[in-house]
Write a protein that holds these residues in place. Structure first.
Motif, mmCIF file in Angstrom:
data_model
loop_
_atom_site.group_PDB
_atom_site.id
_atom_site.type_symbol
_atom_site.label_atom_id
_atom_site.label_comp_id
_atom_site.label_asym_id
_atom_site.label_seq_id
_atom_site.Cartn_x
_atom_site.Cartn_y
_atom_site.Cartn_z
ATOM 1 N N UNK A 24 0.790 -1.055 -0.113
ATOM 2 C CA UNK A 24 -0.142 -0.085 0.010
ATOM 3 C C UNK A 24 1.030 1.159 -0.042
ATOM 4 N N UNK A 25 0.279 2.318 -0.355
ATOM 5 C CA UNK A 25 1.082 3.623 -0.489
ATOM 6 C C UNK A 25 1.081 4.073 1.080
ATOM 7 N N UNK A 26 2.315 4.876 1.193
ATOM 8 C CA UNK A 26 2.516 5.573 2.429
ATOM 9 C C UNK A 26 1.928 6.855 2.442
ATOM 10 N N UNK A 27 0.630 6.963 2.798
ATOM 11 C CA UNK A 27 -0.339 7.838 2.847
ATOM 12 C C UNK A 27 -1.146 8.010 3.989
ATOM 13 N N UNK A 28 -0.645 8.841 4.884
ATOM 14 C CA UNK A 28 -1.362 8.860 6.159
ATOM 15 C C UNK A 28 -2.924 9.313 6.142
ATOM 16 N N UNK A 29 -3.435 9.835 5.320
ATOM 17 C CA UNK A 29 -4.760 10.254 4.916
ATOM 18 C C UNK A 29 -5.486 9.186 4.356
ATOM 19 N N UNK A 30 -5.214 8.355 3.556
ATOM 20 C CA UNK A 30 -5.996 7.313 2.854
ATOM 21 C C UNK A 30 -5.262 6.098 2.807
#
Length: 67
Positions: A24-30
Motif C-alpha cells: 500500500x501507499x505511504x499515505x497517512x490520509x488514505x
C-alpha cells in the motif's frame, strides 16, 4: 499482519504469517492498497530489500521478487 512493515520508495509492504503481503501507499490520509500477493507458505520473517529486489523467507523457501 505479522512481520515488520518495510518501506520501499513510496510503498509499504506488510507480510502476514499466512505468507500474504499487502502493498500500500505511504499515505497517512488514505489507505490505498496497490496489490495483495500470497506466497503459498507460512512466513514469520520481515522481508529484506537489496538492489531493487525483495526477499521473503517462508517456512520452506526463500523467494526473490524483482528484476
Amino acid at each position: 499482519q505479522w512481520a515488520s512493515i518495510i518501506k520501499v520508495g513510496d510503498l509499504l509492504y506488510a507480510t502476514g504469517q499466512d505468507g500474504g503481503t499487502i502493498v500500500f501507499r505511504a499515505n497517512p490520509k488514505k489507505f490505498d492498497v496497490v496489490a495483495k500477493n500470497k506466497l503459498g507458505d507460512s512466513c514469520n520473517a520481515t522481508p529484506a530489500v537489496s538492489d531493487g529486489r525483495l526477499y521473503f523467507r517462508t517456512a520452506k523457501h526463500l523467494w526473490c521478487v524483482g528484476e
